[in-house]
Motif scaffolding. Sequence first.
Motif, PDB file in Angstrom:
ATOM      1  N   ALA A 104     -15.220  -2.501  -2.114  1.00  0.00           N
ATOM      2  CA  ALA A 104     -14.472  -3.772  -1.888  1.00  0.00           C
ATOM      3  C   ALA A 104     -13.126  -2.561  -1.983  1.00  0.00           C
ATOM      4  O   ALA A 104     -12.604  -3.089  -1.230  1.00  0.00           O
ATOM      5  CB  ALA A 104     -14.012  -4.629  -3.101  1.00  0.00           C
ATOM      6  N   HIS A 105     -12.714  -1.761  -2.971  1.00  0.00           N
ATOM      7  CA  HIS A 105     -11.717  -1.690  -3.405  1.00  0.00           C
ATOM      8  C   HIS A 105     -11.431  -0.928  -1.879  1.00  0.00           C
ATOM      9  O   HIS A 105     -10.053  -0.720  -0.637  1.00  0.00           O
ATOM     10  CB  HIS A 105     -11.502  -0.437  -4.325  1.00  0.00           C
ATOM     11  CG  HIS A 105     -10.321   0.242  -5.061  1.00  0.00           C
ATOM     12  ND1 HIS A 105      -9.175  -0.151  -5.014  1.00  0.00           N
ATOM     13  CD2 HIS A 105     -10.156   1.568  -4.023  1.00  0.00           C
ATOM     14  CE1 HIS A 105      -7.707   0.459  -5.279  1.00  0.00           C
ATOM     15  NE2 HIS A 105      -8.638   1.511  -4.361  1.00  0.00           N
ATOM     16  N   LEU A 106     -12.605   0.176  -1.437  1.00  0.00           N
ATOM     17  CA  LEU A 106     -12.356   0.998   0.271  1.00  0.00           C
ATOM     18  C   LEU A 106     -12.325  -0.101   1.589  1.00  0.00           C
ATOM     19  O   LEU A 106     -11.256   0.804   1.597  1.00  0.00           O
ATOM     20  CB  LEU A 106     -13.787   1.613  -0.225  1.00  0.00           C
ATOM     21  CG  LEU A 106     -14.085   2.643   1.086  1.00  0.00           C
ATOM     22  CD1 LEU A 106     -13.216   4.082   1.425  1.00  0.00           C
ATOM     23  CD2 LEU A 106     -15.522   3.170   0.911  1.00  0.00           C
ATOM     24  N   VAL A 107     -13.152  -0.485   1.170  1.00  0.00           N
ATOM     25  CA  VAL A 107     -13.151  -1.642   3.273  1.00  0.00           C
ATOM     26  C   VAL A 107     -11.476  -2.503   2.421  1.00  0.00           C
ATOM     27  O   VAL A 107     -10.784  -2.074   3.505  1.00  0.00           O
ATOM     28  CB  VAL A 107     -13.720  -2.891   2.462  1.00  0.00           C
ATOM     29  CG1 VAL A 107     -13.472  -3.318   3.170  1.00  0.00           C
ATOM     30  CG2 VAL A 107     -15.347  -1.956   2.595  1.00  0.00           C
ATOM     31  N   ALA A 108     -10.889  -3.032   1.463  1.00  0.00           N
ATOM     32  CA  ALA A 108      -9.374  -3.293   1.324  1.00  0.00           C
ATOM     33  C   ALA A 108      -8.568  -2.847   1.368  1.00  0.00           C
ATOM     34  O   ALA A 108      -7.371  -2.621   2.492  1.00  0.00           O
ATOM     35  CB  ALA A 108      -9.362  -4.008  -0.090  1.00  0.00           C
ATOM     36  N   SER A 109      -8.509  -1.175   1.669  1.00  0.00           N
ATOM     37  CA  SER A 109      -7.938   0.083   1.639  1.00  0.00           C
ATOM     38  C   SER A 109      -7.655   0.552   2.820  1.00  0.00           C
ATOM     39  O   SER A 109      -6.613   0.433   3.535  1.00  0.00           O
ATOM     40  CB  SER A 109      -8.013   1.002   1.150  1.00  0.00           C
ATOM     41  OG  SER A 109      -7.462   1.306  -0.589  1.00  0.00           O
ATOM     42  N   VAL A 110      -8.791   0.270   3.842  1.00  0.00           N
ATOM     43  CA  VAL A 110      -9.026   0.345   4.797  1.00  0.00           C
ATOM     44  C   VAL A 110      -8.691  -0.153   6.256  1.00  0.00           C
ATOM     45  O   VAL A 110      -8.056   0.072   6.859  1.00  0.00           O
ATOM     46  CB  VAL A 110     -10.572   1.108   5.055  1.00  0.00           C
ATOM     47  CG1 VAL A 110     -10.785   1.260   7.420  1.00  0.00           C
ATOM     48  CG2 VAL A 110     -11.076   2.256   4.603  1.00  0.00           C
ATOM     49  N   GLU A 111      -8.893  -1.660   5.458  1.00  0.00           N
ATOM     50  CA  GLU A 111      -8.405  -2.463   6.285  1.00  0.00           C
ATOM     51  C   GLU A 111      -6.740  -2.478   6.788  1.00  0.00           C
ATOM     52  O   GLU A 111      -6.365  -3.302   7.752  1.00  0.00           O
ATOM     53  CB  GLU A 111      -8.578  -4.090   6.161  1.00  0.00           C
ATOM     54  CG  GLU A 111     -10.463  -4.182   6.061  1.00  0.00           C
ATOM     55  CD  GLU A 111     -10.596  -5.721   5.572  1.00  0.00           C
ATOM     56  OE1 GLU A 111     -10.414  -6.004   4.237  1.00  0.00           O
ATOM     57  OE2 GLU A 111     -11.626  -5.514   6.091  1.00  0.00           O
ATOM     58  N   ARG A 112      -6.211  -2.526   5.199  1.00  0.00           N
ATOM     59  CA  ARG A 112      -4.570  -2.583   5.272  1.00  0.00           C
ATOM     60  C   ARG A 112      -3.991  -1.559   5.889  1.00  0.00           C
ATOM     61  O   ARG A 112      -3.068  -1.369   6.185  1.00  0.00           O
ATOM     62  CB  ARG A 112      -3.873  -2.740   3.302  1.00  0.00           C
ATOM     63  CG  ARG A 112      -4.291  -4.049   3.406  1.00  0.00           C
ATOM     64  CD  ARG A 112      -3.793  -5.239   3.549  1.00  0.00           C
ATOM     65  NE  ARG A 112      -1.913  -5.148   3.617  1.00  0.00           N
ATOM     66  CZ  ARG A 112      -0.906  -5.533   2.604  1.00  0.00           C
ATOM     67  NH1 ARG A 112      -1.728  -5.454   1.498  1.00  0.00           N
ATOM     68  NH2 ARG A 112       0.284  -5.321   3.334  1.00  0.00           N
ATOM     69  N   HIS A 113      -5.117  -0.247   6.328  1.00  0.00           N
ATOM     70  CA  HIS A 113      -4.631   0.923   7.038  1.00  0.00           C
ATOM     71  C   HIS A 113      -4.252  -0.018   8.449  1.00  0.00           C
ATOM     72  O   HIS A 113      -3.142   0.503   9.312  1.00  0.00           O
ATOM     73  CB  HIS A 113      -4.884   2.095   6.578  1.00  0.00           C
ATOM     74  CG  HIS A 113      -5.090   3.386   7.292  1.00  0.00           C
ATOM     75  ND1 HIS A 113      -5.870   4.049   8.617  1.00  0.00           N
ATOM     76  CD2 HIS A 113      -3.646   4.531   7.317  1.00  0.00           C
ATOM     77  CE1 HIS A 113      -4.797   4.470   9.014  1.00  0.00           C
ATOM     78  NE2 HIS A 113      -3.516   4.530   7.863  1.00  0.00           N
ATOM     79  N   ALA A 114      -5.648   0.377   8.608  1.00  0.00           N
ATOM     80  CA  ALA A 114      -5.329  -0.424  10.620  1.00  0.00           C
ATOM     81  C   ALA A 114      -4.479  -1.351  10.636  1.00  0.00           C
ATOM     82  O   ALA A 114      -4.049  -1.365  11.926  1.00  0.00           O
ATOM     83  CB  ALA A 114      -6.961  -1.407   9.849  1.00  0.00           C
TER      84      ALA A 114
END
Length: 347
Positions: A42-52
């Motif tokens: 969840a931490h990984l996905v949230a970080s990538v989403e915010r980057h996008a």
Amino acid sequence: YVVHNIILPLTEPYKLSYAEVAGPSQSQSRWFVSHYWGTPLAHLVASVERHAQDFPEKHPYWICTFSNNQWAVSEELGETYHESSFYQALRSCGTLGTVMVFDEEAMPLTRSWCLFELLQTVLLQDISHDFKGLMLCSPLGIMNTGKGSLDLAMNVSKKLAVLDLEAAQASMQSDKDMIDSLVRQEGGFEQINEFLADSINEVLNKLREQFTRNISSLESEVARKKMRTRSERIRRLKGSQAVGGLANSRAYTEPLDQDFSSPASGASSSRVLAAPFHLPQLPCPPAKRGAYLQMMPEIQGQQGARNAGAPKCVCLPQFAQPGYAPLALHPRQAFGTAPPLFAGHKK
């Protein structure tokens, strides 16, 4: 957890990577994601989403967990680092930059393969003008742009100050030995330390700027709210018919000072001051005018008290609304400004 419980069961019929099974993107450009395998998904996905969210043009992300064939890991790593999927993905002409997913423990910096990716990022910045470099990301956003947590940046900085990059570990000792040797050949661990320090300083400066802007914005909002509240209070007072009717009256500008020769039983012999609400429980004589309110004892020894031996009262006009606390004012002092004074002294 993700590989053994999700990726492998989904790809078992095909013995391919998850990206190949799901359908790889046709885009020639991509972001390279560097992360610690122990980071919660969840931490990984949230970080990538915010980057996008910070980039209008959507590009795919190369993430080893999903892009590597977990059924053929040795083939993905190759015989040399040049053959590894990590090197080839980073060195691809379409790689836009390195997205490193950080947590408060800075765990990526404790893994040898993450150091390998950092080294390639350092080298790519020197040879490619289109490469956007290292972006430190969290679920709050890209830390390099000030969209992160100040606490996280501070923790990472403290961690980096005592971190020994040469002590980074890998699942296989041979991988660690290969990466350590490569780092030494390309300038040593000091070069990576300097690069990381520059990146963290950039993050801290951006966060400080953002924090200062946020504080200034909050201060402005509080000041505007204060002005709105004050304007509303003045508007209500000006709109009150009671205030308008008494504003210029002699009773308003020159309060009546009355003597009471027979105060109620138990009443204090001192002067009494009118309270802007009804106080029947106090042993004070009522005002003799119907348009005025009940009395209450004045504070003993008030400066300017006259004829302390005789009980007196000061009558306040009835514009004072219920719910306001009494003020111990001299009868010749502040009745001309009574409304704003009372407005600021709620019970």
